[in-house]
Scaffold this active site. Structure first.
Site, PDB file in Angstrom:
ATOM      1  N   LYS A   9       0.807  -1.218   0.000  1.00  0.00           N
ATOM      2  CA  LYS A   9       0.000   0.000   0.000  1.00  0.00           C
ATOM      3  C   LYS A   9       0.848   1.278   0.000  1.00  0.00           C
ATOM      4  CE  LYS A   9      -4.016  -2.149   2.312  1.00  0.00           C
ATOM      5  NZ  LYS A   9      -4.961  -2.048   3.452  1.00  0.00           N
ATOM      6  N   TYR A  49     -12.273  -1.966  -3.738  1.00  0.00           N
ATOM      7  CA  TYR A  49     -12.756  -2.126  -2.367  1.00  0.00           C
ATOM      8  C   TYR A  49     -14.283  -2.001  -2.262  1.00  0.00           C
ATOM      9  CZ  TYR A  49      -8.278  -2.404   0.186  1.00  0.00           C
ATOM     10  OH  TYR A  49      -7.078  -2.813   0.716  1.00  0.00           O
ATOM     11  N   ASN A 112      -2.039   0.433   6.732  1.00  0.00           N
ATOM     12  CA  ASN A 112      -1.469  -0.794   7.287  1.00  0.00           C
ATOM     13  C   ASN A 112      -0.623  -1.599   6.298  1.00  0.00           C
ATOM     14  OD1 ASN A 112      -3.573  -1.726   5.783  1.00  0.00           O
ATOM     15  ND2 ASN A 112      -4.620  -2.806   7.438  1.00  0.00           N
ATOM     16  N   HIS A 115      -2.214  -5.417   1.634  1.00  0.00           N
ATOM     17  CA  HIS A 115      -3.518  -6.072   1.469  1.00  0.00           C
ATOM     18  C   HIS A 115      -3.257  -7.493   1.034  1.00  0.00           C
ATOM     19  CE1 HIS A 115      -7.470  -7.188  -0.108  1.00  0.00           C
ATOM     20  NE2 HIS A 115      -6.802  -7.683  -1.141  1.00  0.00           N
ATOM     21  N   GLU A 126      -9.670 -10.826  -7.484  1.00  0.00           N
ATOM     22  CA  GLU A 126      -8.702  -9.737  -7.304  1.00  0.00           C
ATOM     23  C   GLU A 126      -7.513  -9.883  -8.245  1.00  0.00           C
ATOM     24  OE1 GLU A 126      -9.880  -8.846  -2.619  1.00  0.00           O
ATOM     25  OE2 GLU A 126      -7.864  -9.560  -3.094  1.00  0.00           O
TER      26      GLU A 126
HETATM   27  P1  GTP Z   1      -7.060  -6.081   3.559  1.00  0.00           P
HETATM   28  O1  GTP Z   1      -6.059  -7.144   3.332  1.00  0.00           O
HETATM   29  O2  GTP Z   1      -6.560  -4.718   3.157  1.00  0.00           O
HETATM   30  O3  GTP Z   1      -8.421  -6.420   2.997  1.00  0.00           O
HETATM   31  O4  GTP Z   1      -7.172  -6.000   5.143  1.00  0.00           O
HETATM   32  P2  GTP Z   1      -7.996  -6.899   6.124  1.00  0.00           P
HETATM   33  O5  GTP Z   1      -8.667  -8.022   5.402  1.00  0.00           O
HETATM   34  O6  GTP Z   1      -7.065  -7.226   7.241  1.00  0.00           O
HETATM   35  O7  GTP Z   1      -9.080  -5.875   6.654  1.00  0.00           O
HETATM   36  P3  GTP Z   1     -10.553  -5.555   6.099  1.00  0.00           P
HETATM   37  O8  GTP Z   1     -10.822  -6.308   4.846  1.00  0.00           O
HETATM   38  O9  GTP Z   1     -11.482  -5.685   7.242  1.00  0.00           O
HETATM   39  O10 GTP Z   1     -10.426  -3.989   5.780  1.00  0.00           O
HETATM   40  C1  GTP Z   1      -9.878  -3.583   4.544  1.00  0.00           C
HETATM   41  C2  GTP Z   1      -8.982  -2.416   4.755  1.00  0.00           C
HETATM   42  O11 GTP Z   1      -9.759  -1.297   5.184  1.00  0.00           O
HETATM   43  C3  GTP Z   1      -7.936  -2.572   5.863  1.00  0.00           C
HETATM   44  O12 GTP Z   1      -6.770  -3.219   5.460  1.00  0.00           O
HETATM   45  C4  GTP Z   1      -7.646  -1.133   6.213  1.00  0.00           C
HETATM   46  O13 GTP Z   1      -6.734  -0.550   5.301  1.00  0.00           O
HETATM   47  C5  GTP Z   1      -8.996  -0.477   6.040  1.00  0.00           C
HETATM   48  N1  GTP Z   1      -9.667  -0.353   7.340  1.00  0.00           N
HETATM   49  C6  GTP Z   1     -10.209  -1.349   8.088  1.00  0.00           C
HETATM   50  N2  GTP Z   1     -10.727  -0.859   9.231  1.00  0.00           N
HETATM   51  C7  GTP Z   1     -10.491   0.484   9.198  1.00  0.00           C
HETATM   52  C8  GTP Z   1     -10.784   1.577  10.085  1.00  0.00           C
HETATM   53  O14 GTP Z   1     -11.362   1.400  11.147  1.00  0.00           O
HETATM   54  N3  GTP Z   1     -10.371   2.819   9.673  1.00  0.00           N
HETATM   55  C9  GTP Z   1      -9.743   3.038   8.496  1.00  0.00           C
HETATM   56  N4  GTP Z   1      -9.367   4.270   8.144  1.00  0.00           N
HETATM   57  N5  GTP Z   1      -9.454   2.057   7.646  1.00  0.00           N
HETATM   58  C10 GTP Z   1      -9.812   0.794   7.987  1.00  0.00           C
HETATM   59 MG    MG Z   2      -9.861  -7.792   3.623  1.00  0.00          MG
END
Ligand code: GTP
Ligand code: MG
Length: 138
Positions: A9, A49, A112, A115, A126
């Protein structure tokens, strides 16, 4: 052999962490079978997303993903989807296990660093979103 879609990212590409993150994948036995650095538009990030469209952080997430270049890649290996998620660590770096990418590099739950696809169906979708079959070189 299983394949998964990984994205390095903007917070990580901006800090020159692509090589260090790729070393974590390769050390875990994941093979990088496709990789490119691209700049997403907010609309493209929004499409990628789309499943999170109703979440309160969706707008912020799309703007962030389009803020700097990303490196999109396909990782291959036995159980690549689960293995990649293990190497990434928990979504929130505060909860991520020591030695994981997010524990070492992520700045916040939003920014973070990586992904990874979460299931075989989403991995296939994807991968097809970013790569043509010709670009996958096992
Ligand atoms: P991905 O691998 O990026 O999909 O991460 P994940 O599967 O661990 O998390 P999830 O699919 O629940 O969320 C997708 C992405 O949304 C996360 O990786 C974060 O970058 C973002 N995200 C999740 N929760 C939050 C939040 O509370 N605040 C913000 N700003 N971003 C968030
Ligand atoms: Mg995810």
């Amino acid at each position: 052999v299983e394949r998964t879609l990984s994205i390095i990212k903007p917070d990580a590409t901006k800090r020159n962490l692509t090589g260090k993150i790729n070393a974590k994948f390769e050390d875990a036995g994941l093979r990088i079978v496709a990789q490119k650095r691209i700049q997403l538009t907010p609309a493209q990030a929004g499409k990628f997303y789309e499943v999170h469209a109703e979440r309160p952080f969706y707008g912020e997430l799309c703007d962030f993903m389009a803020s700097e270049p990303v490196v999109v890649q396909v990782l291959e290996g036995e159980g690549a989807i689960a293995k990649n998620r293990e190497v990434m660590g928990a979504t929130n770096p505060a909860d991520a296990a020591p030695g994981t990418i997010r524990a070492e590099f992520a700045e916040s739950v939003g920014e973070n660093s990586v992904h990874g696809s979460d299931a075989p169906e989403t991995a296939a979708q994807e991968i097809a979103f970013f790569f043509s079959g010709l670009e996958l070189v096992g």
